[in-house]
Enzyme design. Structure first.
Site: not given
Length: 442
Positions: A131, A179-180, A206, A322, A353, A397, A422
């Site tokens: 990632r 956004s993190q 986000s 999410d 995803r 998820r 998680k």
């Protein structure tokens, strides 16, 4: 760690009961970072039991992670004590922190650890090492951090050196990746000697998560200005206060999905409010399209189901990515051929995803087609088999978004049931409390 599959069935079609959700992972992770940056002035209440939060709390509480001479590794990140381990990354002057699959911890610590007086190698699971982290590393380097990549340019593991000296107080960062990254920088801004002015390039993905960060910083005494695409935070001290973490709206979304696939629903989720900082609280508006009414009273929210036609055809998930898997699966189960936008960040999450959704939805004959940045569901060949096996791709998820399909599929087998730890460790137990059967696969 061995993977344990679970068989999920649902004897009835009525959803009734009360489910107490864990604290918000998103809120709690930010609160823990604020607590650490405030040097204890800020206390955190109602800490989430999500594995990602457990990991972050453990790292922040381990002196070895930020300055003790011992080498420490956080292994797997789930309820494990820090131990000394030959990870293949260690050096004589470096501690090694392995945050496993905790993506939020990777981003937040990438900005936090340079400010600590220690040389640290930050790594994670195999997927975490795939990632990208380059955009955030570049930003922190511009501020004055010395960071090098251990293996592949732009990806963890990263080695963070001690001796940070601020070299810039204004930097730019792309707004459409994660956004993190922006939150990680905003969290440390007030502790920088010169403060920080952050210019967001392009469209902000986000946005509610950035707003959550700033709101929580404000609760802790940190003021900011936000004009156009520029956010400024001056150097300032934290106030003594407590941050309360409300229940997790992301976790609530799975109950909205189950309600939407139920014949009848009367479910109470305590602690949730209509004035949440969490962007995923928009699930109340989204699921209203599927006949789910949200009534806030008695200190929580009551979900009820009304059978009604579904008219909404386009769902923009840009500010709540999410929720995308959850909403897409519900539409597929109902045969509702909707269009989705704002899914760009899904490809760099715990798994790709989009590809995972395409692969698993094909098992019930539903296609998720991609054209540019627009995704459409084709339910023309939808069918309901007696048994379906759902791969989860090490993504919590995926497990929880597909679990509601047990409402329409007689027997659903979910791969790697423990993956929900998680963010929502009690998920399977909560399903059983309202009438689902969840048993280990033989």
């Amino acid at each position: 760690m061995a993977k344990h599959n679970i068989i999920l069935t649902r004897p009835g079609k009525t959803l009734k009961g009360t489910v107490q959700l864990t604290g918000s992972k998103s809120e709690c992770n930010r609160a823990l970072m604020i607590q650490a940056l405030s040097k204890g002035k800020v206390k955190v209440e109602n800490i989430s039991d999500a594995a990602d939060t457990v990991t972050l709390q453990k790292v922040l509480s381990q002196k070895s992670a930020v300055g003790s001479p011992e080498l420490a590794t956080i292994v797997d990140g789930i309820n494990e004590d820090a131990i000394i381990e030959d990870s293949g990354l260690q050096a004589e002057d470096s501690r090694v922190i392995n945050i496993g699959p905790a993506g939020t911890a990777m981003r937040f610590l990438t900005a936090f650890l340079p400010l600590q007086d220690a040389t640290v190698t930050l790594t994670g699971s195999e997927r975490m090492q795939q990632r990208p982290i380059g955009v955030l590393v570049d930003a922190v380097r511009k501020l004055g951090a010395e960071i090098e990549y251990v293996n592949n340019e732009g990806y963890p593991p990263i080695k963070i050196h001690s001796g940070f000296k601020q070299q810039a107080n204004r930097i730019s960062i792309k707004g459409d990746i994660s956004s993190q990254y922006i939150t990680a920088l905003l969290l440390i801004a007030s502790t920088l000697p010169q403060g920080l002015t952050l210019e967001i390039e392009g469209e902000l993905t986000s946005r509610p998560y950035v707003e959550m960060t700033l709101a929580m910083l404000k609760q802790a005494g940190i003021q900011h200005t936000w004009q156009g695409n520029v956010i400024s935070i001056a150097h300032q001290e934290f106030a003594e206060t407590s941050l309360y973490t409300e229940p997790d709206w992301s976790a609530a979304s799975y109950w909205y999905a189950i309600a939407a696939l139920s014949g009848e629903a009367e479910l109470f989720l305590p602690g949730l409010t209509p004035y949440s900082m969490q962007g995923d609280s928009v699930i109340t508006e989204i699921m209203a399209n599927f006949g789910i009414t949200s009534q806030f009273k008695d200190g929580g929210v009551y979900l009820t189901k009304e059978v009604k036609p579904i008219f909404r055809k386009i769902f923009d998930m840009k500010e709540c990515p999410d929720l995308a898997q959850t909403v897409i699966v519900v539409c597929a189960a109902l045969g509702h051929e909707a269009t989705f936008t704002g899914l760009e960040t899904l490809k760099i999450k715990e798994t790709d995803r989009v590809l995972a959704l395409q692969t698993e939805l094909a098992k019930i004959g539903v296609k998720l087609t991609e054209k540019g940045q627009v995704y459409k569901l084709d339910c023309s060949e939808k069918h309901i088999p007696e048994n379906v096996f759902i791969n989860t791709y090490d993504d919590h998820r995926m497990a929880m978004a597909f679990a509601p399909l047990a409402s329409v599929i007689p027997q659903l087998e979910i791969e790697d049931a423990d993956v929900v730890e998680k963010s929502y460790p009690a998920f399977w137990d909560d399903l059983k409390s309202v009438g689902f059967n969840a048993s280990p696969a033989l």
